[in-house]
Design a protein around this motif. Structure first.
Motif, mmCIF file in Angstrom:
data_model
loop_
_atom_site.group_PDB
_atom_site.id
_atom_site.type_symbol
_atom_site.label_atom_id
_atom_site.label_comp_id
_atom_site.label_asym_id
_atom_site.label_seq_id
_atom_site.Cartn_x
_atom_site.Cartn_y
_atom_site.Cartn_z
ATOM 1 N N THR A 54 33.403 -51.700 29.015
ATOM 2 C CA THR A 54 33.936 -53.163 29.417
ATOM 3 C C THR A 54 34.023 -53.373 30.913
ATOM 4 O O THR A 54 34.601 -52.576 31.416
ATOM 5 C CB THR A 54 35.384 -52.967 28.687
ATOM 6 N N SER A 57 36.686 -57.385 30.942
ATOM 7 C CA SER A 57 37.156 -57.663 29.431
ATOM 8 C C SER A 57 35.988 -57.814 28.767
ATOM 9 O O SER A 57 36.049 -58.367 27.656
ATOM 10 C CB SER A 57 38.058 -58.771 29.434
ATOM 11 N N LYS A 58 34.688 -57.968 29.170
ATOM 12 C CA LYS A 58 33.601 -58.194 28.283
ATOM 13 C C LYS A 58 32.869 -56.865 27.790
ATOM 14 O O LYS A 58 32.541 -56.024 28.686
ATOM 15 C CB LYS A 58 32.637 -59.036 28.962
ATOM 16 N N VAL A 59 32.732 -56.640 26.623
ATOM 17 C CA VAL A 59 31.893 -55.335 26.165
ATOM 18 C C VAL A 59 30.318 -55.579 26.371
ATOM 19 O O VAL A 59 30.043 -56.403 25.734
ATOM 20 C CB VAL A 59 32.327 -55.071 24.649
#
Ligand code: ATP
Length: 133
Positions: A54, A57-59
């Motif tokens: 991450t 906050s982006k996987v």
């Protein structure tokens, strides 16, 4: 935000990734390994699977086929046998590899070839998972 750590992934092909990450889940040989900032020192072997990390906050996902991870000083270093970020994966190639391995396994003749086919199948499935959302 709880903080970040430096995530590096290198393969024999070169540097694959260097990012300040918030979280990573690695395919350990004996199960998934989740790492947050300031993790205790660790060295462990990786299996075939998908690295999920991450950033902001982006996987994001990277397919890997084994290697080692070292955690120390808030740095996570993955020395991977192979490593392909999801957006660099040739999905058609992975699907073809999966079908080839499945065909071999359906007509298995001896132990060694079966194991090779099983590992090829696992690599192909990991690549397909990493390439898809
Ligand atoms: P294939 O049968 O399609 O070659 P494989 O599992 O035998 O698949 P590997 O030996 O694991 O392939 O990898 C060989 C090289 O090709 C590595 O550098 C790996 O990163 C790359 N690679 C393999 N499959 C893909 C793919 N679908 N997309 C992008 N790179 C790939």
């Amino acid at each position: 935000m709880a903080g970040t750590f430096t995530l590096r992934v290198v393969s024999p092909e070169g540097n694959v990734l260097k990012e300040e990450a918030e979280f990573v889940v690695l395919p350990g040989e004996t199960g998934e390994v989740g790492i947050l900032p300031n993790h205790a020192p660790l060295i462990t072997a990786l299996g075939i699977g998908v690295i999920r990390y991450t950033v902001n906050s982006k996987v994001e996902k990277i397919a890997t086929s084994g290697g080692f991870v070292e955690v120390s000083d808030n740095k996570v270093t993955v020395l991977a046998d192979t490593a392909e970020p999801g957006d660099k994966i040739d999905l058609e190639r992975a699907i073809a590899a999966k079908e080839r391995a499945e065909t071999r396994l359906a007509h298995r003749t001896d132990g060694i070839d079966s194991r090779r086919a099983e590992l090829a199948l696992l690599r192909a499935v990991a690549r397909i998972h990493a390439a898809q959302d």
